[in-house]
Write a protein that holds these residues in place. Structure first.
Motif, PDB file in Angstrom:
ATOM      1  N   PRO A 130       0.572  -1.073   0.022  1.00  0.00           N
ATOM      2  CA  PRO A 130       0.450  -0.102  -0.316  1.00  0.00           C
ATOM      3  C   PRO A 130       1.008   1.226   0.115  1.00  0.00           C
ATOM      4  O   PRO A 130       2.055   1.282   0.470  1.00  0.00           O
ATOM      5  CB  PRO A 130      -1.189  -0.443   1.152  1.00  0.00           C
ATOM      6  CG  PRO A 130      -0.117  -0.805   2.325  1.00  0.00           C
ATOM      7  CD  PRO A 130       0.797  -2.127   1.473  1.00  0.00           C
ATOM      8  N   VAL A 131       0.532   2.069  -0.381  1.00  0.00           N
ATOM      9  CA  VAL A 131       0.787   3.631  -0.218  1.00  0.00           C
ATOM     10  C   VAL A 131       1.098   3.808   0.632  1.00  0.00           C
ATOM     11  O   VAL A 131       0.663   3.506   1.778  1.00  0.00           O
ATOM     12  CB  VAL A 131       0.860   4.776  -1.359  1.00  0.00           C
ATOM     13  CG1 VAL A 131       0.762   4.430  -2.637  1.00  0.00           C
ATOM     14  CG2 VAL A 131      -0.876   4.930  -0.932  1.00  0.00           C
ATOM     15  N   ASP A 132       2.459   5.027   1.313  1.00  0.00           N
ATOM     16  CA  ASP A 132       2.472   6.057   2.610  1.00  0.00           C
ATOM     17  C   ASP A 132       1.340   6.712   2.790  1.00  0.00           C
ATOM     18  O   ASP A 132       0.653   6.738   1.901  1.00  0.00           O
ATOM     19  CB  ASP A 132       3.645   6.265   2.349  1.00  0.00           C
ATOM     20  CG  ASP A 132       3.706   7.199   3.688  1.00  0.00           C
ATOM     21  OD1 ASP A 132       3.617   8.198   4.238  1.00  0.00           O
ATOM     22  OD2 ASP A 132       4.668   6.633   4.287  1.00  0.00           O
ATOM     23  N   PRO A 133       0.747   5.917   4.357  1.00  0.00           N
ATOM     24  CA  PRO A 133      -0.755   6.845   4.600  1.00  0.00           C
ATOM     25  C   PRO A 133      -0.798   8.638   4.030  1.00  0.00           C
ATOM     26  O   PRO A 133      -1.351   9.160   4.233  1.00  0.00           O
ATOM     27  CB  PRO A 133      -0.861   6.475   6.344  1.00  0.00           C
ATOM     28  CG  PRO A 133       0.378   5.165   6.395  1.00  0.00           C
ATOM     29  CD  PRO A 133       1.562   5.431   5.343  1.00  0.00           C
ATOM     30  N   GLN A 134       0.497   8.982   4.931  1.00  0.00           N
ATOM     31  CA  GLN A 134       0.697  10.804   4.693  1.00  0.00           C
ATOM     32  C   GLN A 134       0.378  10.430   2.990  1.00  0.00           C
ATOM     33  O   GLN A 134      -0.218  12.021   2.927  1.00  0.00           O
ATOM     34  CB  GLN A 134       2.157  11.158   4.575  1.00  0.00           C
ATOM     35  CG  GLN A 134       1.945  11.062   6.662  1.00  0.00           C
ATOM     36  CD  GLN A 134       3.892  11.325   6.653  1.00  0.00           C
ATOM     37  OE1 GLN A 134       4.400  10.517   5.631  1.00  0.00           O
ATOM     38  NE2 GLN A 134       4.135  11.003   7.888  1.00  0.00           N
ATOM     39  N   GLN A 135       0.674   9.870   1.952  1.00  0.00           N
ATOM     40  CA  GLN A 135       0.967   9.493   0.827  1.00  0.00           C
ATOM     41  C   GLN A 135      -0.900   9.722   0.314  1.00  0.00           C
ATOM     42  O   GLN A 135      -1.291  10.346  -0.019  1.00  0.00           O
ATOM     43  CB  GLN A 135       1.239   9.276   0.043  1.00  0.00           C
ATOM     44  CG  GLN A 135       1.187   9.414  -1.907  1.00  0.00           C
ATOM     45  CD  GLN A 135       1.944   8.498  -2.587  1.00  0.00           C
ATOM     46  OE1 GLN A 135       2.623   7.484  -1.727  1.00  0.00           O
ATOM     47  NE2 GLN A 135       2.230   8.377  -3.774  1.00  0.00           N
ATOM     48  N   ALA A 136      -1.259   8.979   1.003  1.00  0.00           N
ATOM     49  CA  ALA A 136      -2.785   8.302   0.994  1.00  0.00           C
ATOM     50  C   ALA A 136      -3.954  10.259   1.474  1.00  0.00           C
ATOM     51  O   ALA A 136      -4.823   9.743   1.022  1.00  0.00           O
ATOM     52  CB  ALA A 136      -3.484   7.171   1.858  1.00  0.00           C
ATOM     53  N   LYS A 137      -3.639  10.164   2.842  1.00  0.00           N
ATOM     54  CA  LYS A 137      -4.349  10.901   3.242  1.00  0.00           C
ATOM     55  C   LYS A 137      -4.166  12.644   2.013  1.00  0.00           C
ATOM     56  O   LYS A 137      -5.088  13.617   1.879  1.00  0.00           O
ATOM     57  CB  LYS A 137      -3.563  11.825   4.289  1.00  0.00           C
ATOM     58  CG  LYS A 137      -3.861  11.158   5.311  1.00  0.00           C
ATOM     59  CD  LYS A 137      -3.372  11.432   6.978  1.00  0.00           C
ATOM     60  CE  LYS A 137      -3.266  10.570   8.471  1.00  0.00           C
ATOM     61  NZ  LYS A 137      -3.101  10.693   9.058  1.00  0.00           N
ATOM     62  N   ALA A 138      -3.338  12.618   1.740  1.00  0.00           N
ATOM     63  CA  ALA A 138      -2.606  13.340   0.926  1.00  0.00           C
ATOM     64  C   ALA A 138      -3.210  13.449  -0.426  1.00  0.00           C
ATOM     65  O   ALA A 138      -3.940  14.501  -0.978  1.00  0.00           O
ATOM     66  CB  ALA A 138      -1.400  13.855   0.205  1.00  0.00           C
ATOM     67  N   SER A 139      -3.524  12.029  -1.334  1.00  0.00           N
ATOM     68  CA  SER A 139      -4.608  11.721  -2.257  1.00  0.00           C
ATOM     69  C   SER A 139      -5.287  12.093  -1.987  1.00  0.00           C
ATOM     70  O   SER A 139      -7.262  12.803  -3.122  1.00  0.00           O
ATOM     71  CB  SER A 139      -4.533  10.765  -2.275  1.00  0.00           C
ATOM     72  OG  SER A 139      -2.969  10.226  -3.003  1.00  0.00           O
ATOM     73  N   VAL A 140      -7.004  11.736  -0.836  1.00  0.00           N
ATOM     74  CA  VAL A 140      -7.879  11.704  -0.369  1.00  0.00           C
ATOM     75  C   VAL A 140      -8.260  13.703  -1.025  1.00  0.00           C
ATOM     76  O   VAL A 140      -8.881  13.864  -0.893  1.00  0.00           O
ATOM     77  CB  VAL A 140      -7.711  11.268   0.566  1.00  0.00           C
ATOM     78  CG1 VAL A 140      -9.642  12.045   1.679  1.00  0.00           C
ATOM     79  CG2 VAL A 140      -8.032  10.065   0.924  1.00  0.00           C
ATOM     80  N   SER A 141      -6.968  14.469   0.178  1.00  0.00           N
ATOM     81  CA  SER A 141      -7.272  15.972   0.593  1.00  0.00           C
ATOM     82  C   SER A 141      -8.160  16.135  -1.333  1.00  0.00           C
ATOM     83  O   SER A 141      -8.783  16.911  -1.736  1.00  0.00           O
ATOM     84  CB  SER A 141      -6.565  16.266   1.164  1.00  0.00           C
ATOM     85  OG  SER A 141      -6.311  18.037   0.887  1.00  0.00           O
ATOM     86  N   LYS A 142      -6.301  15.726  -1.921  1.00  0.00           N
ATOM     87  CA  LYS A 142      -6.088  16.506  -3.231  1.00  0.00           C
ATOM     88  C   LYS A 142      -7.993  16.212  -4.419  1.00  0.00           C
ATOM     89  O   LYS A 142      -8.357  16.900  -4.811  1.00  0.00           O
ATOM     90  CB  LYS A 142      -5.057  16.251  -4.200  1.00  0.00           C
ATOM     91  CG  LYS A 142      -5.090  16.206  -5.305  1.00  0.00           C
ATOM     92  CD  LYS A 142      -3.808  15.854  -5.552  1.00  0.00           C
ATOM     93  CE  LYS A 142      -3.633  16.060  -7.704  1.00  0.00           C
ATOM     94  NZ  LYS A 142      -2.237  15.312  -8.327  1.00  0.00           N
TER      95      LYS A 142
END
Length: 153
Positions: A130-142
């Motif tokens: 899976p992608v890094d949790p911070q990257q996942a949060k950034a994708s959701v925010s975007k």
């Protein structure tokens, strides 16, 4: 080159050993080398295997690959099930499986063997991360900003 590789479907009675990669056989006066296993199916007492075969009578082609090398990111595994196990119907190419705490995707069959009443399927697995949790949060925010049509200046 078009007729060098083909798909060949073979039916075997259960408990009769199917062909393996590297085996050769003759059909209609042509000799074939088994270079891969595409898929399999068990229905009643028949094991059907679709092989990728090379027509050994065809020799007028060029290739730039000399040998097969396994990708270092691939993992080899062998599944052992009874011939009537429901799990044999779930392990197909492209499927994802959770094994010992990790996710893997089935990318290639390497062998099918019959041992007594068991079927052993050897395959190559690709680990999935899976992608890094911070990257996942950034994708959701975007995606949320995109959906709301908000731009940050």
């Amino acid at each position: 080159m078009e007729n060098v590789l083909a798909t060949y479907k073979c039916n075997f009675r259960l408990f009769k050993q199917p062909y393996s990669i590297g085996d050769t056989f003759e059909d209609n006066g042509n000799f074939y080398l088994i270079v891969g296993i595409e898929r399999y199916r068990i229905m009643h007492n028949i094991l059907t295997v679709w092989y990728t075969v090379q027509n050994l009578q065809q020799t007028n082609y060029k290739t730039n690959k000399k040998t097969f090398r396994k990708n270092p990111m691939e993992v080899e595994a062998t599944l052992k099930f009874k011939f009537d196990s429901k799990h044999l119907k779930t392990c197909f190419l492209g499927t994802r499986h959770f094994i010992e705490g990790y996710h893997y995707k089935v990318i290639e069959y390497t062998d099918i063997k019959i041992v007594s009443t068991d079927i052993h399927i050897s395959l190559l697995l690709k680990p999935l991360y899976p992608v890094d949790p911070q990257q996942a949060k950034a994708s959701v925010s975007k995606e949320r900003r995109k959906k709301l049509q908000i731009e940050l200046v």
